[in-house]
Design a protein around this motif. Structure first.
Motif, PDB file in Angstrom:
ATOM      1  N   VAL A 110       0.837  -1.202   0.000  1.00 49.16           N
ATOM      2  CA  VAL A 110       0.000   0.000   0.000  1.00 49.16           C
ATOM      3  C   VAL A 110       0.870   1.248   0.000  1.00 49.16           C
ATOM      4  O   VAL A 110       0.597   2.226  -0.719  1.00 49.16           O
ATOM      5  CB  VAL A 110      -0.949  -0.010   1.219  1.00 49.16           C
ATOM      6  N   LEU A 111       1.941   1.237   0.798  1.00 46.92           N
ATOM      7  CA  LEU A 111       2.870   2.371   0.827  1.00 46.92           C
ATOM      8  C   LEU A 111       3.515   2.572  -0.532  1.00 46.92           C
ATOM      9  O   LEU A 111       3.622   3.715  -1.021  1.00 46.92           O
ATOM     10  CB  LEU A 111       3.934   2.133   1.896  1.00 46.92           C
ATOM     11  N   MET A 112       3.932   1.481  -1.180  1.00 48.39           N
ATOM     12  CA  MET A 112       4.532   1.590  -2.506  1.00 48.39           C
ATOM     13  C   MET A 112       3.516   2.125  -3.516  1.00 48.39           C
ATOM     14  O   MET A 112       3.870   2.910  -4.407  1.00 48.39           O
ATOM     15  CB  MET A 112       5.046   0.226  -2.951  1.00 48.39           C
ATOM     16  N   ALA A 113       2.252   1.714  -3.380  1.00 45.81           N
ATOM     17  CA  ALA A 113       1.213   2.206  -4.289  1.00 45.81           C
ATOM     18  C   ALA A 113       1.032   3.712  -4.151  1.00 45.81           C
ATOM     19  O   ALA A 113       0.862   4.428  -5.147  1.00 45.81           O
ATOM     20  CB  ALA A 113      -0.101   1.476  -4.019  1.00 45.81           C
ATOM     21  N   ILE A 117       2.042   6.859  -7.238  1.00 43.09           N
ATOM     22  CA  ILE A 117       0.909   7.513  -7.884  1.00 43.09           C
ATOM     23  C   ILE A 117       1.417   8.579  -8.859  1.00 43.09           C
ATOM     24  O   ILE A 117       2.229   9.423  -8.505  1.00 43.09           O
ATOM     25  CB  ILE A 117      -0.030   8.147  -6.840  1.00 43.09           C
ATOM     26  N   GLY A 118       0.937   8.511 -10.084  1.00 41.99           N
ATOM     27  CA  GLY A 118       1.253   9.542 -11.071  1.00 41.99           C
ATOM     28  C   GLY A 118       2.548   9.351 -11.827  1.00 41.99           C
ATOM     29  O   GLY A 118       2.935  10.227 -12.615  1.00 41.99           O
ATOM     30  N   VAL A 119       3.241   8.236 -11.668  1.00 37.97           N
ATOM     31  CA  VAL A 119       4.479   8.007 -12.415  1.00 37.97           C
ATOM     32  C   VAL A 119       4.134   7.727 -13.876  1.00 37.97           C
ATOM     33  O   VAL A 119       3.341   6.833 -14.168  1.00 37.97           O
ATOM     34  CB  VAL A 119       5.285   6.838 -11.811  1.00 37.97           C
ATOM     35  N   LYS A 120       4.747   8.449 -14.798  1.00 41.06           N
ATOM     36  CA  LYS A 120       4.434   8.319 -16.218  1.00 41.06           C
ATOM     37  C   LYS A 120       5.514   7.573 -17.001  1.00 41.06           C
ATOM     38  O   LYS A 120       5.227   6.960 -18.021  1.00 41.06           O
ATOM     39  CB  LYS A 120       4.227   9.706 -16.836  1.00 41.06           C
ATOM     40  N   SER A 121       6.765   7.643 -16.541  1.00 38.81           N
ATOM     41  CA  SER A 121       7.853   6.974 -17.246  1.00 38.81           C
ATOM     42  C   SER A 121       8.974   6.685 -16.264  1.00 38.81           C
ATOM     43  O   SER A 121       8.962   7.138 -15.107  1.00 38.81           O
ATOM     44  CB  SER A 121       8.362   7.837 -18.409  1.00 38.81           C
ATOM     45  N   SER A 122       9.979   5.933 -16.738  1.00 43.82           N
ATOM     46  CA  SER A 122      11.113   5.603 -15.882  1.00 43.82           C
ATOM     47  C   SER A 122      12.045   6.786 -15.676  1.00 43.82           C
ATOM     48  O   SER A 122      13.011   6.685 -14.918  1.00 43.82           O
ATOM     49  CB  SER A 122      11.897   4.427 -16.489  1.00 43.82           C
ATOM     50  N   ASN A 123      11.784   7.910 -16.344  1.00 42.45           N
ATOM     51  CA  ASN A 123      12.578   9.118 -16.119  1.00 42.45           C
ATOM     52  C   ASN A 123      12.169   9.829 -14.836  1.00 42.45           C
ATOM     53  O   ASN A 123      12.852  10.755 -14.410  1.00 42.45           O
ATOM     54  CB  ASN A 123      12.425  10.066 -17.310  1.00 42.45           C
ATOM     55  N   ASP A 124      11.060   9.408 -14.247  1.00 40.26           N
ATOM     56  CA  ASP A 124      10.629   9.968 -12.965  1.00 40.26           C
ATOM     57  C   ASP A 124      11.632   9.594 -11.881  1.00 40.26           C
ATOM     58  O   ASP A 124      12.203   8.499 -11.896  1.00 40.26           O
ATOM     59  CB  ASP A 124       9.234   9.428 -12.620  1.00 40.26           C
ATOM     60  N   GLY A 125      11.835  10.498 -10.934  1.00 40.30           N
ATOM     61  CA  GLY A 125      12.791  10.247  -9.866  1.00 40.30           C
ATOM     62  C   GLY A 125      12.422   9.067  -8.989  1.00 40.30           C
ATOM     63  O   GLY A 125      13.301   8.491  -8.314  1.00 40.30           O
ATOM     64  N   ARG A 126      11.154   8.685  -8.987  1.00 38.61           N
ATOM     65  CA  ARG A 126      10.716   7.549  -8.167  1.00 38.61           C
ATOM     66  C   ARG A 126      10.956   6.201  -8.823  1.00 38.61           C
ATOM     67  O   ARG A 126      10.681   5.155  -8.233  1.00 38.61           O
ATOM     68  CB  ARG A 126       9.220   7.702  -7.840  1.00 38.61           C
ATOM     69  N   ASP A 375      15.790  -0.954 -20.313  1.00 41.18           N
ATOM     70  CA  ASP A 375      14.685  -0.105 -19.875  1.00 41.18           C
ATOM     71  C   ASP A 375      13.751   0.145 -21.054  1.00 41.18           C
ATOM     72  O   ASP A 375      14.140   0.756 -22.047  1.00 41.18           O
ATOM     73  CB  ASP A 375      15.240   1.220 -19.336  1.00 41.18           C
ATOM     74  N   ASN A 376      12.524  -0.339 -20.954  1.00 45.45           N
ATOM     75  CA  ASN A 376      11.540  -0.148 -22.023  1.00 45.45           C
ATOM     76  C   ASN A 376      10.440   0.818 -21.618  1.00 45.45           C
ATOM     77  O   ASN A 376       9.364   0.837 -22.213  1.00 45.45           O
ATOM     78  CB  ASN A 376      10.906  -1.492 -22.406  1.00 45.45           C
ATOM     79  N   GLU A 377      10.707   1.619 -20.589  1.00 47.09           N
ATOM     80  CA  GLU A 377       9.680   2.545 -20.092  1.00 47.09           C
ATOM     81  C   GLU A 377      10.181   3.985 -20.093  1.00 47.09           C
ATOM     82  O   GLU A 377       9.717   4.810 -19.306  1.00 47.09           O
ATOM     83  CB  GLU A 377       9.258   2.138 -18.673  1.00 47.09           C
ATOM     84  N   GLY A 378      11.132   4.284 -20.983  1.00 51.59           N
ATOM     85  CA  GLY A 378      11.681   5.635 -21.039  1.00 51.59           C
ATOM     86  C   GLY A 378      10.669   6.664 -21.509  1.00 51.59           C
ATOM     87  O   GLY A 378      10.700   7.819 -21.082  1.00 51.59           O
ATOM     88  N   GLU A 379       9.751   6.258 -22.400  1.00 56.19           N
ATOM     89  CA  GLU A 379       8.745   7.183 -22.918  1.00 56.19           C
ATOM     90  C   GLU A 379       7.389   7.010 -22.247  1.00 56.19           C
ATOM     91  O   GLU A 379       6.524   7.863 -22.396  1.00 56.19           O
ATOM     92  CB  GLU A 379       8.598   6.990 -24.428  1.00 56.19           C
ATOM     93  N   GLY A 380       7.213   5.931 -21.558  1.00 56.73           N
ATOM     94  CA  GLY A 380       5.948   5.687 -20.861  1.00 56.73           C
ATOM     95  C   GLY A 380       5.977   4.343 -20.172  1.00 56.73           C
ATOM     96  O   GLY A 380       6.596   3.397 -20.674  1.00 56.73           O
ATOM     97  N   VAL A 381       5.338   4.241 -19.023  1.00 55.00           N
ATOM     98  CA  VAL A 381       5.354   2.996 -18.261  1.00 55.00           C
ATOM     99  C   VAL A 381       4.559   1.930 -19.002  1.00 55.00           C
ATOM    100  O   VAL A 381       3.560   2.220 -19.675  1.00 55.00           O
ATOM    101  CB  VAL A 381       4.769   3.203 -16.844  1.00 55.00           C
ATOM    102  N   ALA A 382       5.028   0.686 -18.895  1.00 51.54           N
ATOM    103  CA  ALA A 382       4.348  -0.436 -19.549  1.00 51.54           C
ATOM    104  C   ALA A 382       3.134  -0.901 -18.767  1.00 51.54           C
ATOM    105  O   ALA A 382       2.279  -1.606 -19.297  1.00 51.54           O
ATOM    106  CB  ALA A 382       5.317  -1.602 -19.748  1.00 51.54           C
ATOM    107  N   TYR A 383       3.066  -0.548 -17.504  1.00 48.47           N
ATOM    108  CA  TYR A 383       1.940  -0.899 -16.648  1.00 48.47           C
ATOM    109  C   TYR A 383       1.830   0.170 -15.567  1.00 48.47           C
ATOM    110  O   TYR A 383       2.788   0.907 -15.291  1.00 48.47           O
ATOM    111  CB  TYR A 383       2.140  -2.277 -16.006  1.00 48.47           C
ATOM    112  N   SER A 384       0.676   0.262 -14.954  1.00 44.02           N
ATOM    113  CA  SER A 384       0.478   1.233 -13.879  1.00 44.02           C
ATOM    114  C   SER A 384       1.203   0.752 -12.633  1.00 44.02           C
ATOM    115  O   SER A 384       0.804  -0.250 -12.034  1.00 44.02           O
ATOM    116  CB  SER A 384      -1.019   1.410 -13.587  1.00 44.02           C
ATOM    117  N   TRP A 385       2.263   1.438 -12.247  1.00 44.55           N
ATOM    118  CA  TRP A 385       3.042   1.014 -11.090  1.00 44.55           C
ATOM    119  C   TRP A 385       2.211   1.044  -9.816  1.00 44.55           C
ATOM    120  O   TRP A 385       2.301   0.156  -8.983  1.00 44.55           O
ATOM    121  CB  TRP A 385       4.277   1.902 -10.942  1.00 44.55           C
TER     122      TRP A 385
END
Length: 451
Positions: A110-113, A117-126, A375-385
């Motif tokens: 739950v904490l990880m969820a 929240i709101g991560v769009k790609s692997s370029n996000d700091g999270r 890394d295949n999520e540079g432009e967008g995540v492959a699934y909702s983290w």
């Protein structure tokens, strides 16, 4: 020697605390996307927690702990331990121990969820938190489990059981979506192979699989009538209703799957999917009746903390579902079954090397070293983290209820639990409803593309 040890220490540190964990764990495997390796790592974490919870239910563990000197009820005549340092080891075993272990694990997901929240790609700091720091994550989970054993018993067990039943029901819904998606994908693959090769082998395999699943389902229905309705003390009308209505639903859904209008919009729809769904519905019916009242439940013999057969089968189905959701990518059938929100999309974003060099000299890199994880999520995540961690939190609650046989964890364990019975039987009806919807959706929305 010192240089070698230093290199090994650096690699171990990267594996435990950095994003290289997925890469190192996949070093012996073929190249895979970062989205797949990360999901597999979380799956391994959940499996380890499940094994730990199973250990607390091991027969004879409580009597073994009685020989440990620091336990309050110790019978050991060894070293003298001050009474102020002794703990009640009874809390470390049994169903309540499973509740505490799963409580801490569920809170972690739950904490990880919330963090993701709101991560769009692997370029996000999270992204580093999602894909790395595995050693720290395990330490957090272990620390949370240890802390959970200090929660006063009070109303903890009953309150968390309510959360467990709700979360378990939600995961059953997700699990049946994955099973329906698996049935559609399985049929699509084999029917396509048959149409392309015109080989009788594929046709025979389809027919044999369908007949086997239907045969096991029919045998299961017959056994349910024998073990859950034949009693001189009660008419068992409710049990008869559950078994009969689910049998009727299986027949109706199977008939719908071969209707010409359904076949016109979905050529791959057929009895193979119906047989798989019917088999799962029979399992859910069995699981529900195992929590029915004693007069109509001949399986209740004692209240010892042991695994039921249906719990073991449920555990196996859970493992397959989690692995399927971790490895599988969304396909055409995912749009109909709504599992496209659970499974990862095909990686089409810009690839970046996570571990290893580029695989060809044409790319300007070194040759002879294969990229293991990219890394295949540079432009967008492959699934909702975030949603992924919600699913795993619900999976933890489902495991908690499965390992405890959906019992009521009171001082006197009771296998009969009307709430869990209705949750399971309702989920079986919902399973048939979702399967029928997956077949009629193209008819209801003819202008929408489902392929």
């Amino acid at each position: 020697m010192g240089a070698v040890l230093g290199l090994c220490s650096a690699a171990q540190l990267a594996c435990c605390c950095g994003s290289a964990a997925c890469s190192l764990c996949c070093s012996a495997c073929p190249s895979c996307a970062n989205s797949t390796s990360t999901r597999l790592m979380y799956t391994v974490m959940l499996l380890v927690v499940t094994i730990a919870a199973c250990i607390t239910l091991a027969p004879g563990l409580q009597s073994t702990l009685a020989n440990v000197p620091f336990c309050a009820n110790s019978t050991s005549s060894g070293a003298i331990v001050p009474s102020s340092l002794k703990v009640n080891c009874d809390n470390a075993v049994g169903y309540l121990a499973v509740y505490r272990i799963c409580f801490a694990t569920c809170l972690f997901f739950v904490l990880m969820a919330l963090i993701m929240i709101g991560v769009k790609s692997s370029n996000d700091g999270r992204a580093g938190i999602q894909n790395g720091f595995w050693g720290i994550k395990y330490l957090i989970v272990i620390g949370g489990i240890i802390g959970a054993f200090f929660i006063p018993e009070g109303q903890f067990a009953y309150t968390w059981m309510v959360f467990g039943m709700i979360g378990g029901f939600c995961f059953i819904v997700i699990q049946l979506i994955l099973i329906i998606d698996f049935a559609h994908s399985w049929a699509e693959k084999w029917v396509s192979n048959y149409e392309e090769t015109e080989s009788r082998g594929w046709y025979a395999a389809l027919l044999l699989s369908m007949v086997t699943c239907f045969g096991v389902a029919i045998a299961g229905i017959a056994l349910l009538y024998v073990y859950y309705t034949q009693t001189p003390l009660s008419s068992c009308d409710l049990s008869k209703f559950f078994i009969s209505i689910n049998l009727i639903l299986i027949v109706i859904s199977s008939a719908i799957s071969i209707l010409p209008v359904v076949q016109e919009h979905q050529p791959h729809s057929g009895l193979l999917q119906s047989s798989v769904v019917g088999l799962y519905v029979v399992f859910l019916t069995w699981s529900a009746l195992s929590n029915s009242e004693t007069p109509c439940n001949s399986t209740i013999t004692d209240n010892t903390a042991s695994f039921d057969k249906q719990s073991i089968i449920g555990l196996c189905i859970w493992v397959c579902s989690v692995l399927y959701s971790s490895i599988r990518t969304a396909s055409s059938s995912s749009k109909i079954t709504m599992s496209e929100h659970i499974l990862a999309k095909e990686g089409s974003a810009g690839y970046e090397c996570v571990e290893g060099a580029t695989t060809s000299a044409a790319d300007g890199g070194e040759t002879g070293q294969e990229t293991k994880v990219f890394d295949n999520e540079g432009e967008g995540v492959a699934y909702s983290w975030s949603f992924f961690h919600v699913v795993f939190a619900l999976a933890t609650l489902y495991i908690m209820m499965t390992l405890t046989n959906w019992y009521n964890p009171s001082s006197q364990l009771s296998k009969s639990n009307a709430a869990s019975m209705w949750i399971k039987i309702t989920s079986s009806w919902l399973c048939v409803g979702l399967y029928v919807w997956s077949m009629v959706a193209p008819l209801v929305f003819p202008n929408r593309r489902f392929d």
